[in-house]
Design an enzyme around this catalytic site. Structure first.
Site, mmCIF file in Angstrom:
data_model
loop_
_atom_site.group_PDB
_atom_site.id
_atom_site.type_symbol
_atom_site.label_atom_id
_atom_site.label_comp_id
_atom_site.label_asym_id
_atom_site.label_seq_id
_atom_site.Cartn_x
_atom_site.Cartn_y
_atom_site.Cartn_z
ATOM 1 N N SER A 92 0.684 -1.060 -0.009
ATOM 2 C CA SER A 92 -0.078 -0.083 -0.101
ATOM 3 C C SER A 92 0.808 1.182 -0.069
ATOM 4 C CB SER A 92 -0.857 0.108 1.249
ATOM 5 O OG SER A 92 -1.713 -0.969 1.043
HETATM 6 N N1 SAH Z 1 0.537 -5.884 3.958
HETATM 7 C C1 SAH Z 1 1.293 -6.122 2.867
HETATM 8 C C2 SAH Z 1 0.395 -6.014 1.656
HETATM 9 C C3 SAH Z 1 -0.590 -6.556 1.321
HETATM 10 S S1 SAH Z 1 -1.237 -6.942 -0.333
HETATM 11 C C4 SAH Z 1 2.579 -5.291 2.736
HETATM 12 O O1 SAH Z 1 2.862 -4.449 3.502
HETATM 13 O O2 SAH Z 1 3.285 -5.624 1.806
HETATM 14 C C5 SAH Z 1 -2.519 -8.097 0.275
HETATM 15 C C6 SAH Z 1 -1.908 -9.481 0.706
HETATM 16 O O3 SAH Z 1 -3.002 -10.102 1.138
HETATM 17 C C7 SAH Z 1 -1.360 -10.159 -0.428
HETATM 18 O O4 SAH Z 1 -0.196 -10.713 -0.326
HETATM 19 C C8 SAH Z 1 -2.463 -11.413 -0.692
HETATM 20 O O5 SAH Z 1 -1.779 -12.565 -1.100
HETATM 21 C C9 SAH Z 1 -3.018 -11.611 0.860
HETATM 22 N N2 SAH Z 1 -4.058 -12.305 0.791
HETATM 23 C C10 SAH Z 1 -5.252 -12.123 0.174
HETATM 24 N N3 SAH Z 1 -6.065 -13.170 0.827
HETATM 25 C C11 SAH Z 1 -5.594 -13.662 1.972
HETATM 26 C C12 SAH Z 1 -6.230 -14.575 2.915
HETATM 27 N N4 SAH Z 1 -7.398 -15.105 2.736
HETATM 28 N N5 SAH Z 1 -5.114 -15.042 3.973
HETATM 29 C C13 SAH Z 1 -3.915 -14.208 4.124
HETATM 30 N N6 SAH Z 1 -3.339 -13.189 3.161
HETATM 31 C C14 SAH Z 1 -4.338 -12.975 1.993
#
Ligand code: SAH
Length: 218
Positions: A65
């Site tokens: 983000s």
């Molecule tokens: N917080 C992260 C960015 C997240 S992007 C950072 O600081 O870089 C959103 C993330 O959520 C992605 O990596 C995606 O694979 C994950 N995601 C999506 N659905 C999910 C689920 N059900 N459980 C765990 N992670 C999930």
């Protein structure tokens, strides 16, 4: 070659130009954003863009983000420093690093196993030893370690996953999650006190999909 000091200045500028003018005031959040080396969580080719006012790709169709959104979500968790926090969506590990600067213990769940080794490696190289990462469908939370004082979901869901509400501390636990359709969502903040839920809308955001049993099915 760009030295580490150059990035320190970039972080200071990010805080004074992008965060403070938009209402980030919590000193703990400001310090964490000044310290966490965001560039190390993206591909080396993107180092010089790491402190820009935008999200960045981290592979597998996922993004890290925009700094302001990371700061806003962290601030809305109202952290004091002694909390146990759960993050859903580890991604690059950057948000976990920001949380680890502030609180005692961070638990983070990621569904794409391929993202985990890099996040773990960077976090341990920098010395964030208070982050525990696990591969799983995070819509189930992390029951064994619950309750959590705060839960942060960094992917967008059509609804609030029930297990996350259950695993929130009854004593003022806070949950932040983007809720909406695939294209736009509202940042929803939940506070749980004595089993009662208070819901607030913190405004429009745009996140990648939370895919799992209690999120999007695909
Ligand atoms: N917080 C992260 C960015 C997240 S992007 C950072 O600081 O870089 C959103 C993330 O959520 C992605 O990596 C995606 O694979 C994950 N995601 C999506 N659905 C999910 C689920 N059900 N459980 C765990 N992670 C999930």
């Amino acid at each position: 070659m760009i030295s580490n000091d150059t990035f320190k200045i970039s972080r200071e500028r990010m805080v004074t130009q992008q965060l403070i003018p938009r209402g980030i005031y919590d000193e703990k959040v400001i310090n964490a954003m000044k310290k966490a080396p965001r560039h190390l969580f993206v591909d080396e080719a993107l180092y010089d863009q790491a402190y820009g006012d935008f999200p960045l790709p981290i592979g597998w169709g996922q993004t890290i983000s925009q700094p302001y959104i990371v700061a806003l979500m962290t601030q809305e968790l109202e952290l004091k420093g002694d909390e146990k926090v759960l993050e859903i969506g580890t991604g690059s590990g950057y948000q976990a690093a920001v949380l680890a600067e502030i609180v005692k213990k961070v638990y983070s769940v990621e569904r794409i196993s391929a993202l985990i080794p890099r996040a773990k490696k960077i976090l341990s190289e920098i010395g964030y030893n208070n982050v525990l990462i696990r591969v799983d469908d995070g819509t189930f939370g992390w029951e064994k370690e619950s309750p959590f004082d705060a839960i942060l979901v960094t992917a967008a869901s059509p609804k609030i996953p029930e297990p996350l509400i259950k695993q929130l501390s009854d004593n003022g636990g806070r949950l932040l999650i983007p809720v909406g359709d695939k294209f736009s969502q509202n940042l929803i903040k939940i506070k749980k006190t004595d089993g009662k839920i208070k819901k607030e809308n913190k405004g429009g955001v745009r996140f990648v999909k939370l895919i799992g049993e209690h999120g999007w099915k695909s």
